[in-house]
Write a protein that holds these residues in place. Sequence first.
Motif, PDB file in Angstrom:
ATOM      1  N   PRO A  42      37.903  33.774  52.967  1.00  0.00           N
ATOM      2  CA  PRO A  42      36.905  34.451  53.803  1.00  0.00           C
ATOM      3  C   PRO A  42      36.776  35.941  53.511  1.00  0.00           C
ATOM      4  N   SER A  43      37.859  36.577  53.089  1.00  0.00           N
ATOM      5  CA  SER A  43      37.836  38.019  52.841  1.00  0.00           C
ATOM      6  C   SER A  43      37.310  38.375  51.460  1.00  0.00           C
ATOM      7  N   ILE A  44      37.692  37.601  50.438  1.00  0.00           N
ATOM      8  CA  ILE A  44      37.344  38.040  49.084  1.00  0.00           C
ATOM      9  C   ILE A  44      36.165  37.290  48.476  1.00  0.00           C
ATOM     10  N   VAL A  85      30.620  43.247  40.674  1.00  0.00           N
ATOM     11  CA  VAL A  85      31.173  43.298  39.315  1.00  0.00           C
ATOM     12  C   VAL A  85      32.651  42.919  39.293  1.00  0.00           C
ATOM     13  N   ILE A  86      33.205  42.564  40.430  1.00  0.00           N
ATOM     14  CA  ILE A  86      34.633  42.266  40.547  1.00  0.00           C
ATOM     15  C   ILE A  86      34.872  40.761  40.437  1.00  0.00           C
ATOM     16  N   SER A  87      35.866  40.375  39.651  1.00  0.00           N
ATOM     17  CA  SER A  87      36.268  38.977  39.526  1.00  0.00           C
ATOM     18  C   SER A  87      37.207  38.597  40.664  1.00  0.00           C
ATOM     19  N   VAL A  88      37.048  37.362  41.156  1.00  0.00           N
ATOM     20  CA  VAL A  88      37.971  36.835  42.170  1.00  0.00           C
ATOM     21  C   VAL A  88      38.921  35.813  41.550  1.00  0.00           C
ATOM     22  N   GLY A  89      39.047  35.868  40.230  1.00  0.00           N
ATOM     23  CA  GLY A  89      39.989  34.984  39.553  1.00  0.00           C
ATOM     24  C   GLY A  89      39.402  33.687  39.056  1.00  0.00           C
ATOM     25  N   ARG A  90      38.093  33.480  39.219  1.00  0.00           N
ATOM     26  CA  ARG A  90      37.489  32.301  38.585  1.00  0.00           C
ATOM     27  C   ARG A  90      37.705  32.421  37.076  1.00  0.00           C
ATOM     28  N   GLY A  91      38.059  31.301  36.453  1.00  0.00           N
ATOM     29  CA  GLY A  91      38.371  31.348  35.034  1.00  0.00           C
ATOM     30  C   GLY A  91      39.825  31.681  34.755  1.00  0.00           C
ATOM     31  N   THR A  92      40.652  31.649  35.806  1.00  0.00           N
ATOM     32  CA  THR A  92      42.106  31.781  35.672  1.00  0.00           C
ATOM     33  C   THR A  92      42.736  30.662  36.499  1.00  0.00           C
ATOM     34  N   MET A 142      44.518  31.528  39.061  1.00  0.00           N
ATOM     35  CA  MET A 142      44.846  32.300  40.270  1.00  0.00           C
ATOM     36  C   MET A 142      43.590  32.531  41.104  1.00  0.00           C
ATOM     37  N   GLN A 143      42.695  31.548  41.119  1.00  0.00           N
ATOM     38  CA  GLN A 143      41.404  31.702  41.777  1.00  0.00           C
ATOM     39  C   GLN A 143      41.560  32.099  43.246  1.00  0.00           C
ATOM     40  N   PHE A 144      40.765  33.092  43.653  1.00  0.00           N
ATOM     41  CA  PHE A 144      40.755  33.602  45.020  1.00  0.00           C
ATOM     42  C   PHE A 144      42.138  34.048  45.495  1.00  0.00           C
ATOM     43  N   GLN A 145      42.951  34.468  44.532  1.00  0.00           N
ATOM     44  CA  GLN A 145      44.252  35.062  44.857  1.00  0.00           C
ATOM     45  C   GLN A 145      44.454  36.370  44.112  1.00  0.00           C
ATOM     46  N   VAL A 146      43.514  36.699  43.222  1.00  0.00           N
ATOM     47  CA  VAL A 146      43.525  37.971  42.505  1.00  0.00           C
ATOM     48  C   VAL A 146      42.115  38.542  42.537  1.00  0.00           C
ATOM     49  N   ILE A 147      42.013  39.851  42.482  1.00  0.00           N
ATOM     50  CA  ILE A 147      40.719  40.523  42.392  1.00  0.00           C
ATOM     51  C   ILE A 147      40.852  41.654  41.391  1.00  0.00           C
ATOM     52  N   GLY A 148      39.815  41.824  40.568  1.00  0.00           N
ATOM     53  CA  GLY A 148      39.907  42.878  39.567  1.00  0.00           C
ATOM     54  C   GLY A 148      38.627  43.077  38.790  1.00  0.00           C
ATOM     55  N   GLY A 149      38.517  44.263  38.207  1.00  0.00           N
ATOM     56  CA  GLY A 149      37.380  44.614  37.370  1.00  0.00           C
ATOM     57  C   GLY A 149      37.838  45.418  36.172  1.00  0.00           C
ATOM     58  N   PRO A 150      36.899  45.833  35.317  1.00  0.00           N
ATOM     59  CA  PRO A 150      37.257  46.490  34.057  1.00  0.00           C
ATOM     60  C   PRO A 150      37.915  47.864  34.199  1.00  0.00           C
ATOM     61  N   LEU A 151      37.813  48.506  35.365  1.00  0.00           N
ATOM     62  CA  LEU A 151      38.371  49.843  35.535  1.00  0.00           C
ATOM     63  C   LEU A 151      39.862  49.798  35.866  1.00  0.00           C
ATOM     64  N   LYS A 152      40.660  50.609  35.177  1.00  0.00           N
ATOM     65  CA  LYS A 152      42.092  50.668  35.464  1.00  0.00           C
ATOM     66  C   LYS A 152      42.366  51.236  36.855  1.00  0.00           C
ATOM     67  N   LYS A 202      44.823  37.526  58.043  1.00  0.00           N
ATOM     68  CA  LYS A 202      43.509  37.020  58.435  1.00  0.00           C
ATOM     69  C   LYS A 202      42.375  37.760  57.715  1.00  0.00           C
ATOM     70  N   PHE A 203      41.180  37.702  58.295  1.00  0.00           N
ATOM     71  CA  PHE A 203      39.978  38.245  57.657  1.00  0.00           C
ATOM     72  C   PHE A 203      39.984  39.772  57.659  1.00  0.00           C
ATOM     73  N   THR A 204      39.572  40.367  56.530  1.00  0.00           N
ATOM     74  CA  THR A 204      39.503  41.821  56.440  1.00  0.00           C
ATOM     75  C   THR A 204      38.430  42.250  55.446  1.00  0.00           C
ATOM     76  N   LEU A 205      37.834  43.416  55.701  1.00  0.00           N
ATOM     77  CA  LEU A 205      36.917  44.048  54.750  1.00  0.00           C
ATOM     78  C   LEU A 205      37.625  45.106  53.910  1.00  0.00           C
ATOM     79  N   ASP A 206      38.910  45.300  54.141  1.00  0.00           N
ATOM     80  CA  ASP A 206      39.634  46.392  53.485  1.00  0.00           C
ATOM     81  C   ASP A 206      39.593  46.291  51.965  1.00  0.00           C
ATOM     82  N   TYR A 207      39.779  45.093  51.418  1.00  0.00           N
ATOM     83  CA  TYR A 207      39.771  44.940  49.961  1.00  0.00           C
ATOM     84  C   TYR A 207      38.420  45.360  49.387  1.00  0.00           C
ATOM     85  N   LEU A 208      37.344  44.893  49.995  1.00  0.00           N
ATOM     86  CA  LEU A 208      36.004  45.185  49.501  1.00  0.00           C
ATOM     87  C   LEU A 208      35.706  46.680  49.561  1.00  0.00           C
ATOM     88  N   ILE A 209      36.023  47.297  50.679  1.00  0.00           N
ATOM     89  CA  ILE A 209      35.761  48.732  50.839  1.00  0.00           C
ATOM     90  C   ILE A 209      36.600  49.547  49.862  1.00  0.00           C
TER      91      ILE A 209
END
Length: 398
Positions: free
Chosen positions: A258-260, A267-274, A276-286, A325-332
């Motif tokens: 629900p959160s991610i 532009v952020i991946s949620v782990g599709r194609g790994t 670790m789907q919906f357990q990792v989040i990441g993009g090209p920026l270090k 539980k649910f949070t917007l913190d990751y997105l923000i």
Amino acid sequence: MKYLSPQFRVVLVAFTIICLSSCKTKGNEIKTTEKITVGAERLDKYLPLVKGKKIGLVVNHTSTVGNSHLLDTLLSLGENVKGIYAPEHGFRGEASAGATIKDGKDGKTGIIVFSLYGKNKKPSPEMLAGIDVLIFDIQDVGARFYTYSSTLHYVMEAAGEQDIPLIVLDRPNPNGHYVAGPVLEKDFKSFVGLNPIPVVHGLTLGEMAQMINGEGWTKQHCDLTVIPCSNYDHKSKYEVPIKPSPNLPNNQSIYLYPSICFFEPTVISVGRGTDMQFQVIGGPLKAYGDFSFTPVDKPGAKDPVNEGVKCFGMDLRNSSAFEDKFTLDYLIDFYSKSTNPKGFFTNENFFNLLMGNNWVIQDIKAGKTAEQIQSKWEKPLAEYKLSRKKYLIYPDFE
């Protein structure tokens, strides 16, 4: 089996379920909570309702009775299954998110399979011709945009219009221990949100069906029977025995979903194609974080976001997602770290459909905190909570 009486066969199947429930499962399955009996396993409650009738099944790969599929169980008991109606991801649960599902036949039984995630998301009168009773049995995860609840909505509407009784075999909601998020606004109805409910609705699909009927959200009232789970309540920590879709492989991903999921139109991946789907989040920026992964094209994840690109971000596999539980913190947080905020959201319209409004995205862009944004949805959320109480089958979490 054909030489056994129907009564003995029911007892035999029930005994098999009890024996299998104590066994460890393999592959994508994890050990279930033994004390909970799902609706599909309560054969004595619904077999009398379908005896001698032509049955239509709204099911997928999660529709099991012990280690047997509901379809196979009913056929082994001599029941007359005439049609299968498949939701997103298909009857076998192997298709990627959003992939069109086509009509066909079940290779094992030869029974026709009608797609409810292609040209038709609502069963047509032709698809239901000759059906005396419908059974709905699908594992949900308790998020508004998880489309199985939308399939339920349209099945109820079609059943009501064609005067066909519907039996919902209930299953626990792994995110049923709380309610959170903005309530869907009417201008943002879509298949990822048809009803005015919050992101985390806190209902089983049996309870959802009762609320859809009771609140009059469909065009036609449905003749509904819910076969409830036994020994379940909304404080239960229920581990799903089979992953409900290709990219929700375990309970941790379900708790985080629900959160991610809101990262999907970014532009952020949620782990599709790994793995670790919906357990990792990441993009090209270090700057997004120290953890790294690289999505690749694979079954159930065709052309994933950032395919072949090393992504940096967060590993949430060991986070306390059930309690947090649910949070917007990751997105923000990720939006604030972006060097190209104008390009962060790749499909704002879809983001708004997921969120159920168009003001949250504006508040994020304006630099509002999660607490400031949440305060704006508290009143409609409180009103929903009061309405929800009327349709609960199980003891609540509060």
